[in-house]
Design a protein around this motif. Structure first.
Motif, PDB file in Angstrom:
ATOM      1  N   VAL A  81       0.831  -1.203   0.000  1.00  0.00           N
ATOM      2  CA  VAL A  81       0.000   0.000   0.000  1.00  0.00           C
ATOM      3  C   VAL A  81       0.868   1.256   0.000  1.00  0.00           C
ATOM      4  N   LEU A  82       2.128   1.104   0.397  1.00  0.00           N
ATOM      5  CA  LEU A  82       3.054   2.237   0.408  1.00  0.00           C
ATOM      6  C   LEU A  82       3.506   2.587  -1.009  1.00  0.00           C
ATOM      7  N   HIS A  83       3.954   3.829  -1.164  1.00  0.00           N
ATOM      8  CA  HIS A  83       4.451   4.282  -2.467  1.00  0.00           C
ATOM      9  C   HIS A  83       5.574   3.365  -2.930  1.00  0.00           C
ATOM     10  N   ASN A  84       5.562   3.053  -4.204  1.00  0.00           N
ATOM     11  CA  ASN A  84       6.538   2.122  -4.737  1.00  0.00           C
ATOM     12  C   ASN A  84       7.982   2.598  -4.545  1.00  0.00           C
ATOM     13  N   ASP A  85       8.207   3.896  -4.504  1.00  0.00           N
ATOM     14  CA  ASP A  85       9.562   4.402  -4.256  1.00  0.00           C
ATOM     15  C   ASP A  85      10.019   4.105  -2.823  1.00  0.00           C
ATOM     16  N   LEU A  86       9.053   4.002  -1.904  1.00  0.00           N
ATOM     17  CA  LEU A  86       9.368   3.716  -0.510  1.00  0.00           C
ATOM     18  C   LEU A  86       9.438   2.225  -0.224  1.00  0.00           C
ATOM     19  N   MET A  87       8.665   1.431  -0.990  1.00  0.00           N
ATOM     20  CA  MET A  87       8.573   0.001  -0.726  1.00  0.00           C
ATOM     21  C   MET A  87       8.461  -0.769  -2.051  1.00  0.00           C
ATOM     22  N   PRO A  88       9.575  -0.863  -2.792  1.00  0.00           N
ATOM     23  CA  PRO A  88       9.542  -1.577  -4.070  1.00  0.00           C
ATOM     24  C   PRO A  88       9.731  -3.090  -3.932  1.00  0.00           C
ATOM     25  N   CYS A  89      10.087  -3.560  -2.738  1.00  0.00           N
ATOM     26  CA  CYS A  89      10.441  -4.972  -2.564  1.00  0.00           C
ATOM     27  C   CYS A  89       9.207  -5.812  -2.213  1.00  0.00           C
ATOM     28  N   VAL A  90       8.269  -5.832  -3.163  1.00  0.00           N
ATOM     29  CA  VAL A  90       7.012  -6.567  -3.027  1.00  0.00           C
ATOM     30  C   VAL A  90       6.791  -7.382  -4.291  1.00  0.00           C
ATOM     31  N   ASP A  91       5.854  -8.317  -4.247  1.00  0.00           N
ATOM     32  CA  ASP A  91       5.686  -9.225  -5.387  1.00  0.00           C
ATOM     33  C   ASP A  91       4.917  -8.596  -6.551  1.00  0.00           C
ATOM     34  N   SER A  92       4.078  -7.593  -6.264  1.00  0.00           N
ATOM     35  CA  SER A  92       3.276  -6.964  -7.325  1.00  0.00           C
ATOM     36  C   SER A  92       3.401  -5.444  -7.229  1.00  0.00           C
ATOM     37  N   PRO A  93       4.567  -4.886  -7.562  1.00  0.00           N
ATOM     38  CA  PRO A  93       4.751  -3.433  -7.443  1.00  0.00           C
ATOM     39  C   PRO A  93       3.918  -2.662  -8.448  1.00  0.00           C
ATOM     40  N   GLN A  94       3.461  -1.470  -8.023  1.00  0.00           N
ATOM     41  CA  GLN A  94       2.675  -0.588  -8.885  1.00  0.00           C
ATOM     42  C   GLN A  94       3.129   0.853  -8.639  1.00  0.00           C
ATOM     43  N   PRO A  95       2.906   1.714  -9.603  1.00  0.00           N
ATOM     44  CA  PRO A  95       3.236   3.132  -9.379  1.00  0.00           C
ATOM     45  C   PRO A  95       2.374   3.724  -8.271  1.00  0.00           C
ATOM     46  N   GLY A  96       2.918   4.733  -7.596  1.00  0.00           N
ATOM     47  CA  GLY A  96       2.137   5.465  -6.599  1.00  0.00           C
ATOM     48  C   GLY A  96       2.064   4.742  -5.276  1.00  0.00           C
ATOM     49  N   GLY A  97       1.127   5.221  -4.421  1.00  0.00           N
ATOM     50  CA  GLY A  97       0.932   4.627  -3.110  1.00  0.00           C
ATOM     51  C   GLY A  97       1.026   5.657  -2.001  1.00  0.00           C
ATOM     52  N   LEU A  98       0.838   5.216  -0.782  1.00  0.00           N
ATOM     53  CA  LEU A  98       0.835   6.098   0.387  1.00  0.00           C
ATOM     54  C   LEU A  98       2.241   6.524   0.784  1.00  0.00           C
ATOM     55  N   SER A  99       2.349   7.708   1.341  1.00  0.00           N
ATOM     56  CA  SER A  99       3.572   8.137   2.004  1.00  0.00           C
ATOM     57  C   SER A  99       3.564   7.585   3.431  1.00  0.00           C
ATOM     58  N   TYR A 100       4.702   7.661   4.101  1.00  0.00           N
ATOM     59  CA  TYR A 100       4.742   7.232   5.500  1.00  0.00           C
ATOM     60  C   TYR A 100       3.909   8.153   6.389  1.00  0.00           C
ATOM     61  N   LEU A 136       6.514  -7.766   2.370  1.00  0.00           N
ATOM     62  CA  LEU A 136       7.879  -7.306   2.146  1.00  0.00           C
ATOM     63  C   LEU A 136       8.784  -8.524   1.912  1.00  0.00           C
ATOM     64  N   ASP A 137       9.465  -8.541   0.771  1.00  0.00           N
ATOM     65  CA  ASP A 137      10.285  -9.686   0.369  1.00  0.00           C
ATOM     66  C   ASP A 137      11.760  -9.361   0.596  1.00  0.00           C
ATOM     67  N   PRO A 138      12.384  -9.959   1.604  1.00  0.00           N
ATOM     68  CA  PRO A 138      13.784  -9.646   1.898  1.00  0.00           C
ATOM     69  C   PRO A 138      14.752  -9.958   0.765  1.00  0.00           C
ATOM     70  N   THR A 139      14.410 -10.890  -0.119  1.00  0.00           N
ATOM     71  CA  THR A 139      15.309 -11.182  -1.234  1.00  0.00           C
ATOM     72  C   THR A 139      15.388 -10.019  -2.209  1.00  0.00           C
ATOM     73  N   LEU A 140      14.413  -9.106  -2.138  1.00  0.00           N
ATOM     74  CA  LEU A 140      14.423  -7.903  -2.965  1.00  0.00           C
ATOM     75  C   LEU A 140      14.964  -6.697  -2.201  1.00  0.00           C
ATOM     76  N   ASP A 141      15.385  -6.933  -0.964  1.00  0.00           N
ATOM     77  CA  ASP A 141      15.921  -5.873  -0.097  1.00  0.00           C
ATOM     78  C   ASP A 141      17.152  -6.408   0.631  1.00  0.00           C
ATOM     79  N   PRO A 142      18.160  -6.854  -0.109  1.00  0.00           N
ATOM     80  CA  PRO A 142      19.269  -7.589   0.515  1.00  0.00           C
ATOM     81  C   PRO A 142      20.063  -6.794   1.543  1.00  0.00           C
ATOM     82  N   ASP A 143      20.162  -5.487   1.371  1.00  0.00           N
ATOM     83  CA  ASP A 143      20.923  -4.695   2.345  1.00  0.00           C
ATOM     84  C   ASP A 143      20.042  -4.081   3.430  1.00  0.00           C
TER      85      ASP A 143
END
Length: 303
Positions: free
Chosen positions: A230-249, A273-280
């Motif tokens: 539900v968060l903005h894709n720039d803030l939380m891109p490490c998901v299985d079905s990313p989309q443009p836009g979303g909520l700010s924190y 949240l998929d840790p394999t897409l957020d390795p660091d």
């Protein structure tokens, strides 16, 4: 009085399709990923419980046309018992997935305790059943299933169908613009606010309206579902079905704080949240900072 919280790790990935042939979805690593940043202790949990999920296979059950249906049923029963015990003990549950199929166990556990509401905050509606799904993944059907729509193997565990009536659900945050996708939920009795409607009405106002529904219907309490997509894709891109836009924190805080501050709130589940897409851990660390900050403030809020 600040709530006493129990942290329940429920790292099931059973509700998702394989990201690649022979590869299990990485959301199973979510609890350990967030625990690197002391999630449970910073969230105020005084007890930590780990529920080992069944092995992921990704097979589609021919009877229900859903992936891992039998395993999800069994795991939902285990999770439901833990949620039930936590609520019965007067504690607030923080359930960390995994994928959105864990909602079944959360709501089944509440259903055994009484009559509850659900605030569903997600970048998708998750309101469909197998004939409308291209993947057979329960993580895309969880809202339909907990409201009694779909095969009885997952909708009528212990003869508790529905786990939550549609009229007692707010579904907020969807930003999939396809009209065919939202047609089903528009025809339901769910209180539905896509992202645009949520912003027009106001996120705090939507939370207040839901709390009023809980009070006027005399419900025993409610649950919050948070899919991080539900968060903005720039803030939380490490998901299985990313989309443009979303909520700010800031927007997330404005809707979650009044909900989590309410004495009627029995818990929250956090998914996808998929840790394999957020390795660091760059996205997880920021997420933990914001969410635990909300939980800390909710514990001290006076309503």
């Amino acid at each position: 009085m600040a709530p006493i919280r129990t942290f329940i790790a429920a790292p099931s990935n059973l509700g998702l399709k394989p990201p690649a042939p022979g590869v299990a979805p990485g959301v199973r690593h979510l609890p350990e990923h967030l625990q690197q940043f002391s999630f449970a202790s910073r969230a105020g949990a005084v007890q930590t419980i780990y529920l080992e999920p069944p092995t992921y296979h990704g097979d589609i059950d021919p009877e229900t046309r859903m992936r891992n249906a039998d395993a999800i049923r069994g795991y939902s029963i285990v999770l439901a018992e833990q949620v039930q015990d936590t609520v019965r003990a007067g504690r607030q549950a923080i359930v960390l997935g995994g994928d959105c199929s864990i909602l079944l166990g959360c709501m089944l556990g509440l259903r055994s305790q009484g009559n509850y509401g659900l605030f569903f905050l997600d970048g998708h509606t998750d309101y469909m059943w197998p004939e409308h799904s291209a993947t057979g993944g329960v993580a895309g059907m969880d809202l339909a299933l907990v409201t009694g729509n779909g095969h009885e193997k997952l909708t009528d565990i212990h003869h508790c169908r529905p786990y939550v009536p549609e009229q007692q659900v707010f579904c907020c945050g969807n930003r999939v613009p396809d009209e065919s996708y939202v047609q089903l939920i528009r025809q339901s009795q769910i209180n539905y606010y896509d992202l645009d409607a949520l912003r027009r009405f106001g996120l705090p106002a939507t939370a207040v309206q839901f709390l009023q529904l809980v009070e006027t219907r005399g419900l025993d309490g409610f649950w919050v579902h948070l899919d991080v997509d539900v968060l903005h894709n720039d803030l939380m891109p490490c998901v299985d079905s990313p989309q443009p836009g979303g909520l700010s924190y800031a927007e997330l805080r404005s809707v979650l704080l009044p909900l989590l501050s309410a004495p009627a709130c029995k818990g929250i589940d956090i998914t996808i949240l998929d840790p394999t897409l957020d390795p660091d851990g760059r996205y997880a660390s920021v997420f933990v900072d914001h969410l635990t900050g909300i939980l800390q403030d909710a514990a001290t809020a006076v309503l």
